[in-house]
Design a protein around this motif. Structure first.
Motif, PDB file in Angstrom:
ATOM      1  N   GLU A 181      28.919 108.262  47.885  1.00 50.90           N
ATOM      2  CA  GLU A 181      28.768 107.543  49.151  1.00 50.90           C
ATOM      3  C   GLU A 181      28.413 106.078  48.923  1.00 50.90           C
ATOM      4  O   GLU A 181      28.767 105.215  49.726  1.00 50.90           O
ATOM      5  CB  GLU A 181      27.695 108.198  50.012  1.00 50.90           C
ATOM      6  N   ASN A 182      27.694 105.803  47.841  1.00 55.53           N
ATOM      7  CA  ASN A 182      27.293 104.432  47.536  1.00 55.53           C
ATOM      8  C   ASN A 182      26.982 104.355  46.047  1.00 55.53           C
ATOM      9  O   ASN A 182      25.860 104.657  45.627  1.00 55.53           O
ATOM     10  CB  ASN A 182      26.082 104.014  48.370  1.00 55.53           C
ATOM     11  N   PRO A 183      27.963 103.971  45.216  1.00 50.32           N
ATOM     12  CA  PRO A 183      27.759 103.955  43.757  1.00 50.32           C
ATOM     13  C   PRO A 183      26.583 103.087  43.309  1.00 50.32           C
ATOM     14  O   PRO A 183      25.884 103.432  42.351  1.00 50.32           O
ATOM     15  CB  PRO A 183      29.091 103.407  43.228  1.00 50.32           C
ATOM     16  N   GLU A 184      26.338 101.975  44.008  1.00 47.14           N
ATOM     17  CA  GLU A 184      25.236 101.094  43.612  1.00 47.14           C
ATOM     18  C   GLU A 184      23.893 101.780  43.831  1.00 47.14           C
ATOM     19  O   GLU A 184      23.019 101.757  42.957  1.00 47.14           O
ATOM     20  CB  GLU A 184      25.301  99.789  44.405  1.00 47.14           C
ATOM     21  N   LEU A 185      23.729 102.410  44.980  1.00 45.11           N
ATOM     22  CA  LEU A 185      22.487 103.134  45.249  1.00 45.11           C
ATOM     23  C   LEU A 185      22.385 104.390  44.382  1.00 45.11           C
ATOM     24  O   LEU A 185      21.276 104.819  44.044  1.00 45.11           O
ATOM     25  CB  LEU A 185      22.395 103.503  46.726  1.00 45.11           C
ATOM     26  N   HIS A 186      23.526 104.971  44.015  1.00 42.00           N
ATOM     27  CA  HIS A 186      23.517 106.113  43.099  1.00 42.00           C
ATOM     28  C   HIS A 186      22.874 105.709  41.768  1.00 42.00           C
ATOM     29  O   HIS A 186      22.052 106.454  41.204  1.00 42.00           O
ATOM     30  CB  HIS A 186      24.947 106.601  42.874  1.00 42.00           C
ATOM     31  N   THR A 187      23.214 104.512  41.287  1.00 46.21           N
ATOM     32  CA  THR A 187      22.641 104.024  40.030  1.00 46.21           C
ATOM     33  C   THR A 187      21.131 103.854  40.169  1.00 46.21           C
ATOM     34  O   THR A 187      20.359 104.232  39.272  1.00 46.21           O
ATOM     35  CB  THR A 187      23.293 102.688  39.638  1.00 46.21           C
ATOM     36  N   LEU A 188      20.687 103.296  41.294  1.00 42.91           N
ATOM     37  CA  LEU A 188      19.246 103.148  41.532  1.00 42.91           C
ATOM     38  C   LEU A 188      18.558 104.507  41.557  1.00 42.91           C
ATOM     39  O   LEU A 188      17.491 104.680  40.964  1.00 42.91           O
ATOM     40  CB  LEU A 188      19.018 102.416  42.852  1.00 42.91           C
TER      41      LEU A 188
END
Length: 288
Positions: free
Chosen positions: A204-211
């Motif tokens: 859904e949100n790769p950037e937030l997945h990394t966080l």
């Protein structure tokens, strides 16, 4: 005689042990409380390396709880609450919010940490409708069969069950979804279940997945020893058998916000979601 230590997600409750961090004390520190030690502050500082505004997440979680309790004690007509994993007393506790809406509302707090129980009994049992009970969400038969809870709640009538910021401290082997399904099955029709958890947005949100992945490592490997970020699909399983109240399982500030945003939402705040489920009453056609 000391009470037996119950099962928990990653490890036993810390209680008054000052040599290792406590989930309850770290959360207290994140809210600006004083019931914590150097080891708790050090654990939280490690989390802040990845999420400098993680304290805002704790405050956001409390605001969400307040909005939910106001809704349940007000328009929904719930007059008895079971707050599981209550933690240490802080500002704006469940009974204070519920009893603003209904002065006769009953609230039973439950925690498996001896320190939380000691503080809770002194600071939260402020009237005859407020009680703090020692118990573990993983008890055999569920807490809905705990005699110390049953003396205060009528489990044949609708209950508002609050499980905020707890299930992400239970590892997969403990099957938090299966456990919640058992609770839902035992709750009377007309009950509500409110849940918040750390969230892995995945695709859904790769950037937030990394966080989320960085934060999970900070919680599980460098800090508290527990704190798993799960996907939306995994968390929807907690609500099986319930109707999700709109807007569903959302970022916390999207659930019935008190007003317009006053600042951009922080990345840390966006990797926690929550929802409220309703156990529908069986229709007469189903019963006949």
């Amino acid at each position: 005689m000391a009470e037996p230590v119950p099962r928990t997600g990653a490890r036993e409750p810390v209680g008054v042990d000052t040599t290792r961090p406590s989930i309850a004390r770290v959360y207290d520190y994140s809210l600006g409380g004083k019931d914590n030690y150097d080891v708790d502050r050090a654990a939280f500082e490690q989390i802040l390396e990845y999420a400098p505004r993680q304290g805002d997440v704790s405050r956001m979680n409390r605001r969400w709880l307040h909005r939910v309790v106001r809704y349940l004690a007000g328009p929904a007509g719930i007059d008895q609450f079971l707050d599981i994993g209550a933690g240490l007393p802080t500002v704006g506790n469940t009974h204070q919010i519920a009893q603003q809406e209904n002065s006769e509302a009953k609230v039973v707090y439950v925690d498996n940490d001896p320190m939380c129980n000691a503080h809770g009994r002194v600071l939260l049992e402020q009237n005859e409708n407020t009680h703090f009970v020692y118990g573990d969400i993983l008890e055999d038969g569920t807490l809905l069969e705990n005699k110390n809870i049953l003396q205060y709640l009528d489990v044949d009538r609708p209950v508002g069950m609050l499980v905020c910021g707890l299930l992400h401290h239970l590892d997969d082997q403990l099957d938090p979804a299966g456990m919640m399904n058992e609770y839902v099955a035992r709750l009377p029709a007309g009950s509500y279940v409110a849940i918040t958890n750390f969230w892995d947005p995945a695709d859904e949100n790769p950037e937030l997945h990394t966080l989320a992945r960085h934060l999970e490592r900070a919680f599980t490997e460098m800090g508290l020893g527990s704190g798993w970020y799960r996907t939306r699909e995994e968390q929807l399983a907690y609500f099986e058998g319930l109707d999700l109240i709109p807007p569903g399982l959302t970022e916390l500030e999207d659930w019935w916000p008190s007003g317009p945003l006053t600042r951009p939402r922080l990345p840390e705040e966006r990797v926690m979601i929550g929802g409220v489920g309703y156990k529908r009453c069986l229709s007469l056609s189903v019963l006949s």
